[in-house]
Design an enzyme around this catalytic site. Sequence first.
Site, PDB file in Angstrom:
ATOM      1  N   ASP A 170      -7.961  -5.287   0.200  1.00  0.00           N
ATOM      2  CA  ASP A 170      -8.475  -6.171  -0.851  1.00  0.00           C
ATOM      3  C   ASP A 170      -8.077  -7.625  -0.662  1.00  0.00           C
ATOM      4  OD1 ASP A 170      -9.880  -4.302  -2.270  1.00  0.00           O
ATOM      5  OD2 ASP A 170      -8.119  -3.626  -3.374  1.00  0.00           O
ATOM      6  N   HIS A 230       0.855  -1.185   0.000  1.00  0.00           N
ATOM      7  CA  HIS A 230       0.000   0.000   0.000  1.00  0.00           C
ATOM      8  C   HIS A 230       0.889   1.232   0.000  1.00  0.00           C
ATOM      9  CE1 HIS A 230      -3.135   2.821   1.108  1.00  0.00           C
ATOM     10  NE2 HIS A 230      -3.972   1.919   0.678  1.00  0.00           N
TER      11      HIS A 230
HETATM   12  N1  ACO Z   1       4.184  -7.812  -4.703  1.00  0.00           N
HETATM   13  C1  ACO Z   1       5.528  -7.789  -4.894  1.00  0.00           C
HETATM   14  N2  ACO Z   1       6.277  -6.689  -4.807  1.00  0.00           N
HETATM   15  C2  ACO Z   1       5.665  -5.541  -4.509  1.00  0.00           C
HETATM   16  C3  ACO Z   1       4.262  -5.474  -4.297  1.00  0.00           C
HETATM   17  C4  ACO Z   1       3.514  -6.677  -4.389  1.00  0.00           C
HETATM   18  N3  ACO Z   1       2.203  -6.678  -4.199  1.00  0.00           N
HETATM   19  N4  ACO Z   1       3.918  -4.211  -4.017  1.00  0.00           N
HETATM   20  C5  ACO Z   1       5.042  -3.486  -4.071  1.00  0.00           C
HETATM   21  N5  ACO Z   1       6.111  -4.294  -4.348  1.00  0.00           N
HETATM   22  C6  ACO Z   1       7.511  -3.896  -4.426  1.00  0.00           C
HETATM   23  C7  ACO Z   1       7.824  -3.119  -5.696  1.00  0.00           C
HETATM   24  O1  ACO Z   1       8.234  -3.979  -6.744  1.00  0.00           O
HETATM   25  C8  ACO Z   1       8.917  -2.197  -5.233  1.00  0.00           C
HETATM   26  O2  ACO Z   1      10.106  -2.947  -5.148  1.00  0.00           O
HETATM   27  P1  ACO Z   1      11.545  -2.246  -5.441  1.00  0.00           P
HETATM   28  O3  ACO Z   1      11.696  -1.184  -4.387  1.00  0.00           O
HETATM   29  O4  ACO Z   1      12.529  -3.349  -5.332  1.00  0.00           O
HETATM   30  O5  ACO Z   1      11.439  -1.677  -6.837  1.00  0.00           O
HETATM   31  C9  ACO Z   1       8.513  -1.851  -3.795  1.00  0.00           C
HETATM   32  O6  ACO Z   1       7.753  -2.992  -3.355  1.00  0.00           O
HETATM   33  C10 ACO Z   1       7.678  -0.575  -3.675  1.00  0.00           C
HETATM   34  O7  ACO Z   1       6.537  -0.731  -4.533  1.00  0.00           O
HETATM   35  P2  ACO Z   1       5.878   0.450  -5.341  1.00  0.00           P
HETATM   36  O8  ACO Z   1       5.154  -0.114  -6.507  1.00  0.00           O
HETATM   37  O9  ACO Z   1       6.893   1.530  -5.591  1.00  0.00           O
HETATM   38  O10 ACO Z   1       4.859   0.984  -4.261  1.00  0.00           O
HETATM   39  P3  ACO Z   1       3.690   1.968  -4.553  1.00  0.00           P
HETATM   40  O11 ACO Z   1       3.438   2.657  -3.273  1.00  0.00           O
HETATM   41  O12 ACO Z   1       3.948   2.777  -5.754  1.00  0.00           O
HETATM   42  O13 ACO Z   1       2.475   0.969  -4.919  1.00  0.00           O
HETATM   43  C11 ACO Z   1       0.696  -0.557  -4.712  1.00  0.00           C
HETATM   44  C12 ACO Z   1       1.514   0.562  -4.028  1.00  0.00           C
HETATM   45  C13 ACO Z   1       0.211  -0.097  -6.081  1.00  0.00           C
HETATM   46  C14 ACO Z   1      -0.525  -0.844  -3.829  1.00  0.00           C
HETATM   47  C15 ACO Z   1       1.583  -1.815  -4.822  1.00  0.00           C
HETATM   48  O14 ACO Z   1       1.976  -2.256  -3.551  1.00  0.00           O
HETATM   49  C16 ACO Z   1       0.893  -2.950  -5.600  1.00  0.00           C
HETATM   50  O15 ACO Z   1       0.964  -2.993  -6.834  1.00  0.00           O
HETATM   51  N6  ACO Z   1       0.177  -3.880  -4.861  1.00  0.00           N
HETATM   52  C17 ACO Z   1      -0.572  -4.935  -5.538  1.00  0.00           C
HETATM   53  C18 ACO Z   1      -1.896  -4.381  -6.037  1.00  0.00           C
HETATM   54  C19 ACO Z   1      -2.890  -4.105  -4.916  1.00  0.00           C
HETATM   55  O16 ACO Z   1      -3.091  -4.912  -4.027  1.00  0.00           O
HETATM   56  N7  ACO Z   1      -3.539  -2.941  -5.009  1.00  0.00           N
HETATM   57  C20 ACO Z   1      -4.570  -2.526  -4.048  1.00  0.00           C
HETATM   58  C21 ACO Z   1      -4.076  -1.376  -3.228  1.00  0.00           C
HETATM   59  S1  ACO Z   1      -5.225  -0.984  -1.969  1.00  0.00           S
HETATM   60  C22 ACO Z   1      -6.441  -0.168  -2.763  1.00  0.00           C
HETATM   61  O17 ACO Z   1      -6.316   0.446  -3.777  1.00  0.00           O
HETATM   62  C23 ACO Z   1      -7.703  -0.258  -2.152  1.00  0.00           C
END
Ligand code: ACO
Length: 424
Positions: free
Chosen positions: A359, A302
Site C-alpha cells: 500500500d 506486515h
Molecule cells: N509504524 C510504527 N510502528 C509499527 C508499525 C508502523 N507502521 N507497524 C508495526 N509497528 C510496531 C508496533 O508498534 C510493534 O512495536 P512493539 O513491538 O514495540 O510493540 C511492532 O512494530 C510489531 O507490530 P504489530 O502491530 O504487532 O505487528 P502486526 O503483525 O500485528 O501488524 C500491521 C501488522 C497491521 C500491518 C502493522 O505493521 C501496521 O499497523 N502497519 C500500518 C498499517 C498498514 O500499512 N497496513 C497495511 C498492511 S498490508 C495489507 O493489508 C495489504
Amino acid sequence: MSTAKLILDGQEYEFPVIVGSENEVGIDFTTLRAKTKAIAYDPGYGNTGSCRSAITYIDGEAGILRYRGYPIEQIAALASFTEICYLLIYGELPHHDQLREFERKITYHTLLHEDMKKIFDAYPATAHPMAILAAMVMSLASFYEESDDPETTDLNIIRLLGKIITIAAFSYKRSVGQPYVYPRNDLTYTQNFLNMMYSLPTEPYKVPDVLDRALNLLLILHADHEQNCSTSTVRMVGSSQAGLFASIGAGICALSGPLHGGANQEVIEMLEMIQADGGNYRKYVDMAKDKSSNFRLMGFGHRVYRNFDPRATILKKSADEVLEALGVHDPLLDIAKNLEEIALKDSYFIERKLYPNVDFYSGIIYRAMGIPTNMFTVMFAIGRLPGWIAQWREMRADSETRINRPRQIYTGATERPFVPIFQR
Ligand code: ACO
C-alpha cells in the site's frame, strides 16, 4: 519429523506434524482439546494455520510471493488480470480459447440489473464507495439465486467478476454527480472499468494504454495473499455455508479497515499531512516510534513479510514509470521515497523488521491515474476479488472444512448469585 510432543501437567501428548509442499511445518492440533482439555491460545492467529491451501505461497523472510506456483515478478510482467483470475480460481492457466471464453462471459455479465441502479440513487452522494461496494455486493444475493450446484456457483462467480467493476464505477459516478456510464462489450476488463470511470456523454474518450497497463499491474499484485484478514473473513463466513455473495461482502467489510486495505487511502492522507507540514519527515518517523502518539507509518510493516514485500518493490519501480509516462510530477512520491529511506536506516524499524508494504506506493499510482483517494480501497477490492473467490471455492470443496468457531480463555467473573434490584 512426524510427531511433536507436548508435556502438560507432567503428562506427555503426541501430535502429528504436517509438512507443506514448500516444507513449511505445522503441528496438527485438531485433537488438542479432546486429548488435553487445553486450547491453543494465539490472539491474532499469527501462529495458527486455519486451513491447507494450494492457491498462494508466501515466504515472508525471503520476500517470495507465488500464485499457484508462478512467481509474482513473472506474472506482474507478463500476465493479464483476467488470466490471473482464471489461474487463481480454477488452479491452472487457461488455454487461449478458455481465456477468450472466460473473458467473453465476464464481459456479458458486467451489466447491472436496472433495479440495482435505484439502490445507488438512494445513497447519499457523500457515502464512502467502500460502504456502497459492500452493500451492493451483498445485494446481488437478492437478485441472483445461489445453490450448491457447481454450475450456479460458476455463473455467480462470473457475475461477481463482471459486476464488481460496474458497481465500483457507478459508486464513483454517484459521488461526483455524473451520469452512470454503462459497460461496453467491445472493451477489455480493465478498459471497461476505466471507461466507466472517466468517460462522459459529452465527449469521446479512449482509455490511454498507460492507464490500462498500470491498472492491470495493480490488480494482479493485489489478486491474492493467502490467509490475510479479509480472506480469512470470507472463509469464516463461508464456513457456515453462507453464500458466495454474503461471504465476499463480508470480506469487503474486513478489507475496509485502515490496518488492512484501508491503508492505501491512509498512506496518501499521511503523505499529504507531511507535505502540509513542510515535508518534515523526521518528525513523523519520530512520532511513529513514540508509543504514546498512537501514530503509525501507514504503508509500513506486515504480519508476514519481515524483509521486503515483493509487491512494494515492483510498485516502487512502476510508480516512477507510470508518473513519467503520464507526465505527472507528484511531490508525494518524493516524500514517500525520503520517508522510506529515513525509516529503513532507523533502528526502530530495522529491529522490528518494518518495511514498506504494497500500500505504500499503490496510492501514488492511483492518484496519478486520477482515481480519487476514497476509491483506493475499492480498487484493492476489485483486485482481491479472484483471490477471495478462489479461497471460498477451495474452502467449500475441502472435506476438512468445519464451521469456523474459535475458542477463548474466559477472564470474566466466576459464578455469583444474582440479586434483584426490584422485588417481583
Ligand atoms: N509504524 C510504527 N510502528 C509499527 C508499525 C508502523 N507502521 N507497524 C508495526 N509497528 C510496531 C508496533 O508498534 C510493534 O512495536 P512493539 O513491538 O514495540 O510493540 C511492532 O512494530 C510489531 O507490530 P504489530 O502491530 O504487532 O505487528 P502486526 O503483525 O500485528 O501488524 C500491521 C501488522 C497491521 C500491518 C502493522 O505493521 C501496521 O499497523 N502497519 C500500518 C498499517 C498498514 O500499512 N497496513 C497495511 C498492511 S498490508 C495489507 O493489508 C495489504
